[in-house]
Design an enzyme around this catalytic site. Structure first.
Site, short mmCIF file in Angstrom:
data_model
loop_
_atom_site.label_atom_id
_atom_site.label_comp_id
_atom_site.label_asym_id
_atom_site.label_seq_id
_atom_site.Cartn_x
_atom_site.Cartn_y
_atom_site.Cartn_z
N ARG B 41 45.73 33.76 37.12
CA ARG B 41 45.60 33.60 38.57
C ARG B 41 46.88 32.95 39.08
NH1 ARG B 41 40.99 29.89 41.00
NH2 ARG B 41 42.49 28.24 40.63
N SER B 110 33.12 35.40 41.64
CA SER B 110 32.83 34.02 42.03
C SER B 110 31.66 33.99 43.00
CB SER B 110 34.04 33.39 42.73
OG SER B 110 35.09 33.19 41.82
N LYS B 139 42.42 24.14 43.99
CA LYS B 139 42.17 25.28 44.86
C LYS B 139 41.72 24.70 46.19
CE LYS B 139 40.37 29.90 44.02
NZ LYS B 139 39.23 30.25 44.88
#
Lengths: 214, 214
Positions: B41, B110, B139
């Site tokens: 990611r 998610s 995040k």
């Protein structure tokens, strides 16, 4: 891509420049005015939003004969069954894009130098975007401006049809064609025009006229 | 995905947290320490860089039995022949992802609420990431923290294997497993560890131990 005429007036989108109007409305007005190809380029949105915009534009453009090209994101292009994808020098390499997109869809590539254009001759792309012709506030991550002389040199060495992009408008679109490009690509000259249909029609007639003089 | 054991210790990368070390080095140290799955990611890089990182990690992980999952970008996953893709609620919808990825690759999703988890029961995904368990500086665009109670509720309604993610480390990894998750997903607890192998080994043994107590 069978017809380089599709490159004649190539609209690249940017919602931020649409003066608060719906993207689809601006694009369809531009198509009525003579835009021949549309690239959805929206850097500031999620993948989900990008796909939703792409599906919406695909539906609006259906039956118009105007191809929908997706900037950078091959997955979005495949997901919305777009007509093609446009990649820059920092996006996926053309051979990867062609493999994922298959032989029949349009693949466009931005070239920022004569060197890029020479390399692109061995790539399986349908057209090149010569970028940027002039400096532009629309895109901040661009290479130095190539000018009309850059278009002349690049179209002389390239085997691909081409569009110029970057700082183009009614005042210089004709010169871009006279310098050897097959088409003119614009963002703000249409996206931010008070009347996008009229702006597209004006550009279209200038491009036609210049094509006749070549 | 045949084996939920692959979710046990799931590393999600972030180069910005790697303390200047090469991403591949940190990942491979973590794999030696017991990481069972790796998700690339990287939000702040071009498509070209993302692909290059993906190809490099793919090559490093080859033969390790540790699947490589790509965050969000289905085109990158296809281009590097990754084992799967992980999408969030703002990424491409799962049905689109599954269609593009084919039936055999891993698709993770998610979920940020019980409602998301219930909806995911009708989606063709291989696992869910329960996010965020705790608030995290890694995040910044996340939903409110679900807590251990959120894991209990979500794993109770979900038909999918699950990992918890968000603010997880040695101090709370065991509780996440005891609350019902199949695995623990971490970013900084490994990426920023002075010794990523040791950090992974520590987490791995905590997770094993908690699994035995369930």
């Amino acid at each position: 891509m069978t017809d380089p005429g599709l490159l004649r007036l190539y609209l690249v989108t940017d919602r931020n420049l649409a003066l608060g109007r719906r993207l689809e409305d601006v694009v369809m007005a531009a198509v009525r005015g003579g835009v021949t190809m549309v690239q959805l380029r929206e850097k500031e949105c999620t993948s989900r939003e990008f796909l939703e915009l792409a599906l919406s534009l695909k539906s609006c453009l259906s039956g118009s004969g105007v191809p929908l090209i997706i900037n950078d994101r091959v997955d979005i292009a495949l997901a919305c069954d777009a007509d093609g994808v446009h990649v820059g020098q920092s996006d996926l390499p053309c051979d990867v894009v062609r493999r994922l997109m298959g032989p029949d869809r349009i693949v466009g590539l931005s070239v920022e130098s004569i060197d890029d254009a020479v390399k692109a001759n061995s790539a399986d792309v349908d057209y090149i975007g010569i970028s940027p012709v002039f400096s532009t506030p629309t895109k901040t991550d661009t290479a130095p401006a190539l000018g009309l002389e850059g278009i002349r040199k690049i179209t002389a060495v390239s085997r691909h049809p081409s569009v110029g992009i970057g700082g183009l408008n009614c005042g210089n679109a004709g010169q871009v064609i006279l310098a050897g490009a097959d088409g003119v690509s614009v963002v703000s000259a249409i996206m931010s025009a008070p009347d996008p249909e009229k702006a597209a029609a004006g550009l279209s007639s200038i491009i036609f006229e210049a094509g006749g003089k070549r």
